[in-house]
Design a protein around this motif. Structure first.
Motif, PDB file in Angstrom:
ATOM      1  N   LYS A 130       9.125   0.698 -11.767  1.00 55.51           N
ATOM      2  CA  LYS A 130       9.053   2.118 -11.410  1.00 55.51           C
ATOM      3  C   LYS A 130       7.737   2.430 -10.700  1.00 55.51           C
ATOM      4  O   LYS A 130       7.708   3.161  -9.712  1.00 55.51           O
ATOM      5  CB  LYS A 130       9.181   2.996 -12.655  1.00 55.51           C
ATOM      6  CG  LYS A 130      10.589   3.147 -13.163  1.00 55.51           C
ATOM      7  CD  LYS A 130      10.613   4.102 -14.339  1.00 55.51           C
ATOM      8  CE  LYS A 130      12.014   4.266 -14.883  1.00 55.51           C
ATOM      9  NZ  LYS A 130      12.039   5.168 -16.051  1.00 55.51           N
ATOM     10  N   ARG A 131       6.611   1.887 -11.225  1.00 54.76           N
ATOM     11  CA  ARG A 131       5.319   2.109 -10.593  1.00 54.76           C
ATOM     12  C   ARG A 131       5.299   1.552  -9.173  1.00 54.76           C
ATOM     13  O   ARG A 131       4.784   2.190  -8.244  1.00 54.76           O
ATOM     14  CB  ARG A 131       4.211   1.461 -11.420  1.00 54.76           C
ATOM     15  CG  ARG A 131       3.679   2.377 -12.501  1.00 54.76           C
ATOM     16  CD  ARG A 131       2.440   1.801 -13.166  1.00 54.76           C
ATOM     17  NE  ARG A 131       2.817   1.504 -14.549  1.00 54.76           N
ATOM     18  CZ  ARG A 131       2.819   0.317 -15.119  1.00 54.76           C
ATOM     19  NH1 ARG A 131       2.449  -0.739 -14.458  1.00 54.76           N
ATOM     20  NH2 ARG A 131       3.179   0.170 -16.368  1.00 54.76           N
ATOM     21  N   ALA A 132       5.884   0.369  -8.978  1.00 49.46           N
ATOM     22  CA  ALA A 132       5.904  -0.241  -7.651  1.00 49.46           C
ATOM     23  C   ALA A 132       6.712   0.621  -6.675  1.00 49.46           C
ATOM     24  O   ALA A 132       6.299   0.825  -5.531  1.00 49.46           O
ATOM     25  CB  ALA A 132       6.487  -1.646  -7.731  1.00 49.46           C
ATOM     26  N   ARG A 133       7.855   1.125  -7.128  1.00 51.21           N
ATOM     27  CA  ARG A 133       8.664   1.983  -6.268  1.00 51.21           C
ATOM     28  C   ARG A 133       7.932   3.271  -5.910  1.00 51.21           C
ATOM     29  O   ARG A 133       7.977   3.740  -4.770  1.00 51.21           O
ATOM     30  CB  ARG A 133       9.988   2.329  -6.954  1.00 51.21           C
ATOM     31  CG  ARG A 133      11.029   1.275  -6.794  1.00 51.21           C
ATOM     32  CD  ARG A 133      12.392   1.795  -7.227  1.00 51.21           C
ATOM     33  NE  ARG A 133      13.022   0.770  -8.046  1.00 51.21           N
ATOM     34  CZ  ARG A 133      13.420   0.906  -9.287  1.00 51.21           C
ATOM     35  NH1 ARG A 133      13.318   2.053  -9.891  1.00 51.21           N
ATOM     36  NH2 ARG A 133      13.959  -0.098  -9.941  1.00 51.21           N
ATOM     37  N   HIS A 137       6.825   4.497  -2.190  1.00 45.88           N
ATOM     38  CA  HIS A 137       7.255   5.805  -1.711  1.00 45.88           C
ATOM     39  C   HIS A 137       6.045   6.610  -1.226  1.00 45.88           C
ATOM     40  O   HIS A 137       6.082   7.241  -0.166  1.00 45.88           O
ATOM     41  CB  HIS A 137       8.002   6.550  -2.810  1.00 45.88           C
ATOM     42  CG  HIS A 137       8.529   7.879  -2.395  1.00 45.88           C
ATOM     43  ND1 HIS A 137       9.513   8.014  -1.448  1.00 45.88           N
ATOM     44  CD2 HIS A 137       8.183   9.138  -2.774  1.00 45.88           C
ATOM     45  CE1 HIS A 137       9.767   9.298  -1.272  1.00 45.88           C
ATOM     46  NE2 HIS A 137       8.978  10.005  -2.071  1.00 45.88           N
ATOM     47  N   GLU A 138       4.955   6.592  -2.009  1.00 46.56           N
ATOM     48  CA  GLU A 138       3.745   7.318  -1.617  1.00 46.56           C
ATOM     49  C   GLU A 138       3.150   6.748  -0.341  1.00 46.56           C
ATOM     50  O   GLU A 138       2.687   7.484   0.527  1.00 46.56           O
ATOM     51  CB  GLU A 138       2.722   7.293  -2.756  1.00 46.56           C
ATOM     52  CG  GLU A 138       3.114   8.154  -3.931  1.00 46.56           C
ATOM     53  CD  GLU A 138       2.157   8.010  -5.094  1.00 46.56           C
ATOM     54  OE1 GLU A 138       1.213   7.187  -5.017  1.00 46.56           O
ATOM     55  OE2 GLU A 138       2.352   8.720  -6.094  1.00 46.56           O
ATOM     56  N   LEU A 144       4.005   8.561   7.200  1.00 44.37           N
ATOM     57  CA  LEU A 144       4.675   9.631   7.930  1.00 44.37           C
ATOM     58  C   LEU A 144       3.707  10.763   8.275  1.00 44.37           C
ATOM     59  O   LEU A 144       3.748  11.311   9.368  1.00 44.37           O
ATOM     60  CB  LEU A 144       5.847  10.178   7.114  1.00 44.37           C
ATOM     61  CG  LEU A 144       7.119   9.333   7.073  1.00 44.37           C
ATOM     62  CD1 LEU A 144       8.105   9.956   6.104  1.00 44.37           C
ATOM     63  CD2 LEU A 144       7.716   9.240   8.460  1.00 44.37           C
ATOM     64  N   GLU A 145       2.820  11.117   7.345  1.00 41.80           N
ATOM     65  CA  GLU A 145       1.847  12.182   7.601  1.00 41.80           C
ATOM     66  C   GLU A 145       0.886  11.771   8.709  1.00 41.80           C
ATOM     67  O   GLU A 145       0.511  12.586   9.562  1.00 41.80           O
ATOM     68  CB  GLU A 145       1.069  12.506   6.318  1.00 41.80           C
ATOM     69  CG  GLU A 145       1.897  13.254   5.280  1.00 41.80           C
ATOM     70  CD  GLU A 145       1.147  13.468   3.993  1.00 41.80           C
ATOM     71  OE1 GLU A 145      -0.040  13.069   3.894  1.00 41.80           O
ATOM     72  OE2 GLU A 145       1.742  14.059   3.080  1.00 41.80           O
TER      73      GLU A 145
END
Length: 149
Positions: A130-133, A137-138, A144-145
């Motif tokens: 979960k942490r890796a995902r 994602h971040e 993108l920013e």
């Protein structure tokens, strides 16, 4: 004069069935299943009615008390017959629900033993995934920013 028949000029119309999943109505708007359940239930109710009347008369009860006793015994059977004929829950008949309930209660329950260490290790691995995902994602959002600026 020559006449040619063009296949595109003659149109054929077809009726598209819209009630494929609907059961056919046989008699008085009842389906075959409903009719069978109703006839079977009525036969059983009538047989029990006659049997209780004969027993009550043999025990020495008069006709009025015999009929009252027979009605008390037959009424639940009649209600079950009517309910199983006409009542549906979630588009399923009551006898199907009875079969599902019986299978659920009569089937053996299987228990699986797992070590507490295995559970802890599995939990840690799940949290790491979960942490890796979340990090991926971040990072994707950060990229993108940067592209937008």
């Amino acid at each position: 004069m020559t006449s040619t028949t063009d296949a595109s000029s003659t149109r054929q119309s077809y009726t598209v069935p819209t009630h494929i999943n609907e059961p056919d109505k046989l008699l008085f708007g009842l389906t075959a299943r409903q009719l069978l359940v109703l006839i079977t239930g009525a036969s059983v109710v009538y047989a029990v009615w006659l049997q209780v009347l004969s027993w009550a008369m043999a025990w020495g009860l008069d006709l009025l008390w015999s009929r009252g006793l027979a009605l008390l015994i037959v009424l639940p059977l009649l209600l079950v017959t009517l309910a199983s004929t006409f009542v549906q829950i979630a588009d399923r008949s009551l006898e199907l629900w009875a079969v599902v309930w019986m299978r659920a209660h009569l089937a053996p329950t299987t228990y699986v033993w797992r070590s507490a260490k295995w559970d802890e290790a599995e939990q840690r691995a799940l949290q790491a995934r979960k942490r890796a995902r979340t990090q991926q994602h971040e990072q994707g959002l950060d990229e993108l920013e940067r592209e937008e600026v």
